[in-house]
Design an enzyme around this catalytic site. Sequence first.
Site, PDB file in Angstrom:
ATOM      1  N   GLN A   1       0.827  -1.203   0.000  1.00 55.91           N
ATOM      2  CA  GLN A   1       0.000   0.000   0.000  1.00 55.91           C
ATOM      3  C   GLN A   1       0.863   1.257   0.000  1.00 55.91           C
ATOM      4  OE1 GLN A   1      -1.863   0.753   3.770  1.00 55.91           O
ATOM      5  NE2 GLN A   1      -3.626   1.752   2.862  1.00 55.91           N
ATOM      6  N   GLY A   2       0.769   2.050  -1.055  1.00 57.53           N
ATOM      7  CA  GLY A   2       1.568   3.277  -1.148  1.00 57.53           C
ATOM      8  C   GLY A   2       0.737   4.505  -0.863  1.00 57.53           C
ATOM      9  N   TYR A   3       0.436   4.717   0.406  1.00 58.59           N
ATOM     10  CA  TYR A   3      -0.332   5.902   0.807  1.00 58.59           C
ATOM     11  C   TYR A   3       0.594   6.942   1.450  1.00 58.59           C
ATOM     12  CZ  TYR A   3      -5.205   4.169   0.249  1.00 58.59           C
ATOM     13  OH  TYR A   3      -6.424   3.746  -0.228  1.00 58.59           O
ATOM     14  N   GLU A  28      -9.516  -1.207   5.353  1.00 63.10           N
ATOM     15  CA  GLU A  28      -8.274  -1.431   6.100  1.00 63.10           C
ATOM     16  C   GLU A  28      -8.567  -1.351   7.599  1.00 63.10           C
ATOM     17  OE1 GLU A  28      -5.139   1.408   5.398  1.00 63.10           O
ATOM     18  OE2 GLU A  28      -3.700   0.257   6.582  1.00 63.10           O
ATOM     19  N   GLU A  58      -6.077   9.445  17.131  1.00 65.03           N
ATOM     20  CA  GLU A  58      -6.568  10.833  17.154  1.00 65.03           C
ATOM     21  C   GLU A  58      -7.359  11.140  15.876  1.00 65.03           C
ATOM     22  OE1 GLU A  58      -3.458   9.942  17.727  1.00 65.03           O
ATOM     23  OE2 GLU A  58      -3.143  10.461  19.823  1.00 65.03           O
TER      24      GLU A  58
HETATM   25  C1  LIG Z   1       2.483  -1.023  11.612  1.00 63.06           C
HETATM   26  C2  LIG Z   1       2.263   0.052  10.587  1.00 63.06           C
HETATM   27  C3  LIG Z   1       2.102  -0.299   9.255  1.00 63.06           C
HETATM   28  C4  LIG Z   1       1.924   0.696   8.282  1.00 63.06           C
HETATM   29  N1  LIG Z   1       1.828   0.307   6.973  1.00 63.06           N
HETATM   30  C5  LIG Z   1       1.670   1.255   6.023  1.00 63.06           C
HETATM   31  C6  LIG Z   1       1.590   0.854   4.646  1.00 63.06           C
HETATM   32  O1  LIG Z   1       1.689  -0.335   4.305  1.00 63.06           O
HETATM   33  N2  LIG Z   1       1.427   1.809   3.725  1.00 63.06           N
HETATM   34  C7  LIG Z   1       1.312   3.127   4.044  1.00 63.06           C
HETATM   35  O2  LIG Z   1       1.113   3.936   3.148  1.00 63.06           O
HETATM   36  N3  LIG Z   1       1.425   3.548   5.339  1.00 63.06           N
HETATM   37  C8  LIG Z   1       1.602   2.634   6.330  1.00 63.06           C
HETATM   38  N4  LIG Z   1       1.729   3.033   7.654  1.00 63.06           N
HETATM   39  C9  LIG Z   1       1.776   4.459   7.963  1.00 63.06           C
HETATM   40  C10 LIG Z   1       0.570   4.981   8.737  1.00 63.06           C
HETATM   41  O3  LIG Z   1      -0.581   4.984   7.942  1.00 63.06           O
HETATM   42  C11 LIG Z   1       0.953   6.373   9.279  1.00 63.06           C
HETATM   43  O4  LIG Z   1       1.982   6.171  10.221  1.00 63.06           O
HETATM   44  C12 LIG Z   1      -0.204   7.084   9.951  1.00 63.06           C
HETATM   45  O5  LIG Z   1      -1.176   7.453   9.004  1.00 63.06           O
HETATM   46  C13 LIG Z   1       0.249   8.337  10.725  1.00 63.06           C
HETATM   47  O6  LIG Z   1       1.005   9.179   9.927  1.00 63.06           O
HETATM   48  P1  LIG Z   1       2.438   9.724  10.426  1.00 63.06           P
HETATM   49  O7  LIG Z   1       3.250   8.546  10.883  1.00 63.06           O
HETATM   50  O8  LIG Z   1       2.978  10.576   9.332  1.00 63.06           O
HETATM   51  O9  LIG Z   1       2.138  10.604  11.731  1.00 63.06           O
HETATM   52  P2  LIG Z   1       1.674  12.119  11.771  1.00 63.06           P
HETATM   53  O10 LIG Z   1       0.590  12.358  10.802  1.00 63.06           O
HETATM   54  O11 LIG Z   1       2.890  12.991  11.680  1.00 63.06           O
HETATM   55  O12 LIG Z   1       1.071  12.217  13.236  1.00 63.06           O
HETATM   56  C14 LIG Z   1       1.885  12.397  14.418  1.00 63.06           C
HETATM   57  C15 LIG Z   1       0.943  12.566  15.609  1.00 63.06           C
HETATM   58  O13 LIG Z   1       0.130  13.753  15.464  1.00 63.06           O
HETATM   59  C16 LIG Z   1      -1.243  13.419  15.562  1.00 63.06           C
HETATM   60  N5  LIG Z   1      -2.048  14.259  14.660  1.00 63.06           N
HETATM   61  C17 LIG Z   1      -1.744  14.566  13.367  1.00 63.06           C
HETATM   62  N6  LIG Z   1      -2.746  15.324  12.838  1.00 63.06           N
HETATM   63  C18 LIG Z   1      -3.688  15.474  13.814  1.00 63.06           C
HETATM   64  C19 LIG Z   1      -4.964  16.136  13.882  1.00 63.06           C
HETATM   65  N7  LIG Z   1      -5.461  16.796  12.834  1.00 63.06           N
HETATM   66  N8  LIG Z   1      -5.663  16.066  15.038  1.00 63.06           N
HETATM   67  C20 LIG Z   1      -5.167  15.393  16.126  1.00 63.06           C
HETATM   68  N9  LIG Z   1      -3.967  14.753  16.124  1.00 63.06           N
HETATM   69  C21 LIG Z   1      -3.237  14.780  14.977  1.00 63.06           C
HETATM   70  C22 LIG Z   1      -1.323  11.963  15.145  1.00 63.06           C
HETATM   71  O14 LIG Z   1      -2.486  11.338  15.644  1.00 63.06           O
HETATM   72  C23 LIG Z   1      -0.046  11.394  15.748  1.00 63.06           C
HETATM   73  O15 LIG Z   1      -0.232  11.095  17.114  1.00 63.06           O
HETATM   74  C24 LIG Z   1       1.906   2.071   8.654  1.00 63.06           C
HETATM   75  C25 LIG Z   1       2.081   2.429   9.994  1.00 63.06           C
HETATM   76  C26 LIG Z   1       2.261   1.437  10.959  1.00 63.06           C
HETATM   77  C27 LIG Z   1       2.482   1.857  12.386  1.00 63.06           C
END
Ligand SMILES: Cc1cc2nc3c(=O)[nH]c(=O)nc-3n(C[C@H](O)[C@H](O)[C@H](O)COP(=O)(O)OP(=O)(O)OC[C@H]3O[C@@H](n4cnc5c(N)ncnc54)[C@H](O)[C@@H]3O)c2cc1C
Length: 393
Positions: free
Chosen positions: A131-133, A249, A377
């Site tokens: 998954q490339g999101y 998902e 969140e």
């Molecule tokens: C085990 C695992 C597998 C994954 N696999 C994939 C994958 O296969 N493909 C893929 O594309 N991604 C994958 N991910 C990525 C995952 O989708 C992202 O880590 C997630 O969406 C959070 O984005 P970020 O890490 O950039 O955190 P950020 O968006 O930087 O968030 C950091 C913190 O700020 C909080 N925050 C941010 N915005 C807000 C808001 N508006 N209101 C309140 N709080 C907020 C968040 O809740 C978090 O606590 C995976 C992640 C994990 C842990």
Amino acid sequence: MMSLENFRKETKDWLQANCPESMRQPIRSEADICWGGRNWTFASDDQKLWLERMAERGWTVPTWPTEYGGGGLSKDEAFVLKEELKAINARSPLDSFGIWMLGPALLKYGTHEQKLKFLPPIARGEIRWCQGYSEPGAGSDLVSLRTKGVLDGDHYTVNGQKVWTSYADQSDWIFALVRTEADAPKYNGISFLLIDMDQPGVTTKPIKLISGKSPFCETFFDDAKALVENRVGDAGQGWEIAKYLLSHERAGIVSEAAFGGLNPVSAAHQSGEVEADGKMSDPILRGDVARLTIDGLAFEATMRRVKEEADHGEGVGARASLLKYMGTELNKRRNELNMSALGSDGLLWEGEKESDGDPARSWLRSRANSIEGGTSEINLNIVAKRVLNLPGA
Ligand SMILES: Cc1cc2nc3c(=O)[nH]c(=O)nc-3n(C[C@H](O)[C@H](O)[C@H](O)COP(=O)(O)OP(=O)(O)OC[C@H]3O[C@@H](n4cnc5c(N)ncnc54)[C@H](O)[C@@H]3O)c2cc1C
């Protein structure tokens, strides 16, 4: 049509005759999971046989139409199948992002040709998808993604970077969100592209984690090609498709998360916490186990209710966020409690048996549940806005 009772009997008989004995044990660790794909090496002959037999009946994807590799079962029949699989402790023959996420999106938004091309290989475990999101700077704020696709005749030329792409280094294809309409407003400029990873412009780099194991990769696109015929939906429709896929998902993370093989009661037995009369000696542990069991049952009932309502309406939609939040909290608690019940045995990290250290690894892995598929969140924001319609949310 066969009655449900007859279907149950036939299913039970078929499973007795066809599910190998070694596939009738709980999944203990990652090594027991069958992901399939072009480069897949089966962990055992039984794992291969089990996948082949189930795929032949379309039972890796029981409710998909038969012309797309599915079993063509009704929801009630699929439920019976699930119950009968559970009754013999059968392992899932195939776990795959294709089944869990891409398949539902293709069934809803794909053309007939795309369904014919991609769904049967997914059902048979022949293509492994990732998954490339997420991108650096576009996780929770996913719509800010910058990976770019420029239309060039019959294909898009794709440039950019994804991050946290689970198992990218072992996958054959990627479903990716790509900004293809440079001048459109943010939400309308994204397309949903299926990209073959076996080409010179796609590279992956594993990311190491503190737990010593990591599914994560960075994925880079440098003038990679994505055929226009492999764009799902219209140009610019990607955000709508992405959200639909995310609801699957989230629901999927929960069904995995909430009902994993972990059982704090067995852990208590193992560490000698259970007395001859079957009572746990530690009253705090006893209370915690009772509370978790009750909350687990309440959650299971809620899942069933939401699914049944969804079958008669618009799908699970934003309520997937509610299930995801509740289910992942429950799974984290289950893991915590498992570790408490194990006492010092839970600290084991490596040993003679392959399964040694599984509880600790599972506990560490559960911490990620509230991040993957959208953080808690973000899901609570969605519940406030789209489920509860709270003012100002
Ligand atoms: C085990 C695992 C597998 C994954 N696999 C994939 C994958 O296969 N493909 C893929 O594309 N991604 C994958 N991910 C990525 C995952 O989708 C992202 O880590 C997630 O969406 C959070 O984005 P970020 O890490 O950039 O955190 P950020 O968006 O930087 O968030 C950091 C913190 O700020 C909080 N925050 C941010 N915005 C807000 C808001 N508006 N209101 C309140 N709080 C907020 C968040 O809740 C978090 O606590 C995976 C992640 C994990 C842990």
